[in-house]
Design a protein around this motif. Sequence first.
Motif, PDB file in Angstrom:
ATOM      1  N   UNK A   1       6.656  10.749   6.099  1.00 49.78           N
ATOM      2  CA  UNK A   1       6.861   9.739   7.137  1.00 49.78           C
ATOM      3  C   UNK A   1       8.031   8.820   6.766  1.00 49.78           C
ATOM      4  N   UNK A   2       8.104   8.432   5.512  1.00 52.45           N
ATOM      5  CA  UNK A   2       9.245   7.629   5.074  1.00 52.45           C
ATOM      6  C   UNK A   2      10.539   8.438   5.165  1.00 52.45           C
TER       7      UNK A   2
ATOM      8  N   UNK B   1       0.838  -1.188   0.000  1.00 52.43           N
ATOM      9  CA  UNK B   1       0.000   0.000   0.000  1.00 52.43           C
ATOM     10  C   UNK B   1       0.880   1.247   0.000  1.00 52.43           C
ATOM     11  N   UNK B   2       0.555   2.189  -0.878  1.00 54.74           N
ATOM     12  CA  UNK B   2       1.413   3.355  -1.022  1.00 54.74           C
ATOM     13  C   UNK B   2       1.429   4.243   0.213  1.00 54.74           C
ATOM     14  N   UNK B   3       0.463   4.047   1.122  1.00 46.83           N
ATOM     15  CA  UNK B   3       0.430   4.878   2.321  1.00 46.83           C
ATOM     16  C   UNK B   3       1.249   4.291   3.461  1.00 46.83           C
ATOM     17  N   UNK B   4       1.738   3.067   3.320  1.00 43.69           N
ATOM     18  CA  UNK B   4       2.551   2.474   4.365  1.00 43.69           C
ATOM     19  C   UNK B   4       3.877   3.198   4.481  1.00 43.69           C
ATOM     20  N   UNK B   5       4.390   3.254   5.724  1.00 41.97           N
ATOM     21  CA  UNK B   5       5.713   3.839   5.935  1.00 41.97           C
ATOM     22  C   UNK B   5       6.790   2.779   5.791  1.00 41.97           C
ATOM     23  N   UNK B   6       6.605   1.643   6.426  1.00 40.50           N
ATOM     24  CA  UNK B   6       7.557   0.537   6.354  1.00 40.50           C
ATOM     25  C   UNK B   6       6.766  -0.726   6.029  1.00 40.50           C
ATOM     26  N   UNK B   7       7.319  -1.601   5.218  1.00 41.59           N
ATOM     27  CA  UNK B   7       6.600  -2.783   4.760  1.00 41.59           C
ATOM     28  C   UNK B   7       7.543  -3.969   4.697  1.00 41.59           C
ATOM     29  N   UNK B   8       7.001  -5.183   4.575  1.00 43.19           N
ATOM     30  CA  UNK B   8       7.861  -6.372   4.536  1.00 43.19           C
ATOM     31  C   UNK B   8       8.712  -6.398   3.259  1.00 43.19           C
ATOM     32  N   UNK B   9       9.877  -6.996   3.376  1.00 44.25           N
ATOM     33  CA  UNK B   9      10.775  -7.172   2.232  1.00 44.25           C
ATOM     34  C   UNK B   9      10.336  -8.396   1.441  1.00 44.25           C
ATOM     35  N   UNK B  10       9.975  -8.178   0.168  1.00 41.64           N
ATOM     36  CA  UNK B  10       9.568  -9.284  -0.690  1.00 41.64           C
ATOM     37  C   UNK B  10      10.784  -9.869  -1.408  1.00 41.64           C
ATOM     38  N   UNK B  11      10.705 -11.146  -1.814  1.00 42.86           N
ATOM     39  CA  UNK B  11      11.873 -11.783  -2.439  1.00 42.86           C
ATOM     40  C   UNK B  11      12.395 -11.046  -3.658  1.00 42.86           C
ATOM     41  N   UNK B  12      11.500 -10.548  -4.507  1.00 38.48           N
ATOM     42  CA  UNK B  12      11.982  -9.862  -5.715  1.00 38.48           C
ATOM     43  C   UNK B  12      12.699  -8.560  -5.363  1.00 38.48           C
TER      44      UNK B  12
ATOM     45  N   UNK C   1      11.957   4.413   3.152  1.00 39.52           N
ATOM     46  CA  UNK C   1      12.225   4.639   4.578  1.00 39.52           C
ATOM     47  C   UNK C   1      13.613   4.190   5.025  1.00 39.52           C
ATOM     48  N   UNK C   2      14.344   3.491   4.155  1.00 40.24           N
ATOM     49  CA  UNK C   2      15.698   3.065   4.510  1.00 40.24           C
ATOM     50  C   UNK C   2      15.783   1.742   5.226  1.00 40.24           C
ATOM     51  N   UNK C   3      14.622   1.145   5.532  1.00 37.97           N
ATOM     52  CA  UNK C   3      14.610  -0.112   6.274  1.00 37.97           C
ATOM     53  C   UNK C   3      13.294  -0.828   5.983  1.00 37.97           C
TER      54      UNK C   3
END
Length: 366
Positions: A90-91, A2-13, A48-50
């Motif tokens: 926020x990011x 979601x484009x509004x998330x600040x930090x999100x899970x790292x996907x394999x790709x 966000x760098x992380x």
Amino acid sequence: MATKQTIWPLEPHTAAKHQLLAQYLDAWFPILASFNKRIVFLDGFAGPGVYEGGEPGSPTIALSRLLDHPNFAKMHGTTFDFVFNEQNVHRFQSLKTQVAQIQSGRNPWPSNVRIQTVNQSFTTLGERMLTGLEGKPLPPTFAFIDPFGFKDAPLDLIQRLVKFRRIELFIYFPYNNVNRFSTAETLADPHLKALFGTDEFKNAPKGGAGSRKQFLHDLYQRQLHDVCGFDYVQSFEMVNADNHTGYFLFFCTRDLTGFDRMKTAMWKVDPAGGRRFTDVLAGQTVLFQEDVDTSPLRAELLAHFAGQTVSIKEVTDFVVGKTPFISSHVKRKTLAPMQADGLIECPGQKTRGQYPDGTLIRFPDA
């Protein structure tokens, strides 16, 4: 994501994308530092760098590949400017925190490494950079342009930023989003025209997913070559967990050595062909990895150089610049078997199966 998330899970790709970036920077930093007093790494959409699990984002990866490089001490004569831009506030705050942590963890901070964090749209940043140049060329720059969607990286701006010869570009092409809107008359049309620098996207075939994908891929690749003026353009396809193409990454350069380095990184991520990563197979262990099949390369060399006697450099440059293969596929994996099979001759060769600089290779008539 979601484009509004600040930090999100790292996907394999995304991890695969970062692997490509890291492996290329391992080579790019020392090569450029050996004959330049200043080089720039530009991350136009730094995020966000992380990631949610604490994994590093592209800014941290870029910094660590330099600072932890075994030859970093030898690069003291070069100034490294890192520009990390993130528009979302926020990011951006998260990005600043991550950068601050990296800097506080290294005391003293190396004086030849400078970091600028910017909270602007990429378009605003790009125009500001161009204005600040006042007609002077950018120093050697690696531009990593990895936006969300297709609205934020217009080709006209990219073309003006990369017009200087020593600029390399690693750019995200959002195929899934482009595919959704490219043949329908929608409000997205102006954004798609800006992305491609033309309205030819409207000519994409409406039927046949494969031909449609190839058309859009080839159109963007052509524009990077013809409009942006890159001699060498190579794509890498990212396939999501639903087994559909999410996006392509395009690497663009005017330097054949750099092109070979990035293609080599791509072959490490995809040992089967150097062109594609799929989330479907992420994490699976390949028990029996066969060697690279260079039979297509053998056939292409025989056809292209038929009846000619050429240098090993000419052969290698052709392989790197005009085929999917890389320099390490040329000698032991291709030419040596061809010579053993009597398909080529090497006049004046000192040791059969070895091809040092200056070696001549004679190809038979077609």
